[in-house]
Design an enzyme around this catalytic site. Sequence first.
Site, PDB file in Angstrom:
ATOM      1  CD  GLN A  37      -3.210  -1.169   2.726  1.00 11.42           C
ATOM      2  OE1 GLN A  37      -2.986  -1.648   3.268  1.00 11.42           O
ATOM      3  NE2 GLN A  37      -3.815   0.134   2.334  1.00 11.42           N
ATOM      4  CG  HIS A  38       0.381   3.030   2.289  1.00  8.80           C
ATOM      5  ND1 HIS A  38      -0.705   3.705   2.204  1.00  8.80           N
ATOM      6  CD2 HIS A  38       1.128   2.841   2.829  1.00  8.80           C
ATOM      7  CE1 HIS A  38      -1.703   2.379   4.077  1.00  8.80           C
ATOM      8  NE2 HIS A  38      -0.567   1.855   4.242  1.00  8.80           N
TER       9      HIS A  38
ATOM     10  CG  ASP B 164      -0.155  -4.563   2.197  1.00 10.43           C
ATOM     11  OD1 ASP B 164      -0.486  -4.021   3.124  1.00 10.43           O
ATOM     12  OD2 ASP B 164       1.444  -4.728   2.637  1.00 10.43           O
TER      13      ASP B 164
END
Length: 434
Positions: A67-68, A234
């Site tokens: 992520q991110h 995830d």
Amino acid sequence: MGVDSSTQSCKVVITDAVTGAVVRVGRASHPDGTEVDPAAWWTALQAAIADAGGIGDVDAWAIGGQQHGMVVLDEGGRVIRPALLWNDTRSAGAAADLIAEFGAEQLAQRTGLVPVASFTITKLRWLRDSEPDNAARVAAVALPHDWLTWRLRGFGPAGESVRGPMLDELVTDRSDASGTGYWSPEPLDAGDDPYDRDLLTAALGHDAMLPRVLGPSEWVLDEAGRRVGGGAGDNAGAALGIGAGPGDVVVSIGTSGTVFAVSQERTIDPSGTVAGFADCTGRFLPLVATLNAARVLDAIARLLDVSHGELSALALAAEPGAGGLSLVPYFEGERTPNLPDATASLTGMTLASTTRENLARAAVEGMLGGLSAGLEALRALGVPLERALLVGGGAQSEAVRAIAPLVLGLPVQVPAPGEYVALGAARQAASILD
């Protein structure tokens, strides 16, 4: 096909759409670092698919992943600069600036998050402040799994793809969008923009194309006519792959720890302890992160000069409470609670309590106690917790499995080890074939 494009590697699983049985698997490594050229992910994805025997017999697929991360594209679909990953901390100052400008409570209400360096919004602000020329070129912002989905569907820069640089074909899902810091988890009326454009503009300096957020049962097509799901971040992918439902809390014991629950209701935490993520099924995934998990066991095993199996046996030879020996496990500071400069401490040492067995037991109890702080943060927000699912390397310790119910105060189940993010993506892909 389900894919897990993680920080370290790309894993592919091909499953039977009806039974869920794994048919084939493939894997390829990613380069180290907190700043990575996305081309390396694309190369690894192609290699992992080849390692799995190709996708000629695949009817649907989805990609889960880290992520991110910030992937920025120009108007021609070209990557402007290497992606900043979730674990790149150079945007910590940008996070503080955004909180000062908008206020933690307002940000939590609008997006479910209080910015930290992990989140995409802070990386965009860093880009605006540190590389203004690059920021000005940004026509679209994608997350790692969004960009890989786009490329595998056949899109990309002219000359490098079959379908060309169609930025409006970028898609994502609720779970990964919820980790950006400029997406609203509130249910919206049809046609409303789920993105908070004011926050995006405050971060980047101007508006940009963002991926369309697909619902749990929505799909698009790739160049071969296969159905493609929105994918997952995830943790949301792992929750789906492991079969977690409302009332379940997943306790992931890796080098660091994560504690996340499947919830029917949105959570708002202005302290920032609990990140109010969404999941990929239409529900929510409030999450707490800790810095100290399996590394606590690593440190005490080194100190005692034993293997992890021997450490487990020592811990189980001691009584609960370790004879009064107590380990506060903040070896690298801590994020939950927010004590970045804290250190570990061992208390309750007497001639009777200071034994190898008690030290091993105190290490396991201390590590689990640190993770239980995450459970308490979730409980404080009213998240129902009925069962803990232990995953990650630390969950393979016999002592951890035996002691966890006593410390966490919940029934504990330990699923068999598996590639749960990739399996969750495969489960999503199977669901869109119905």
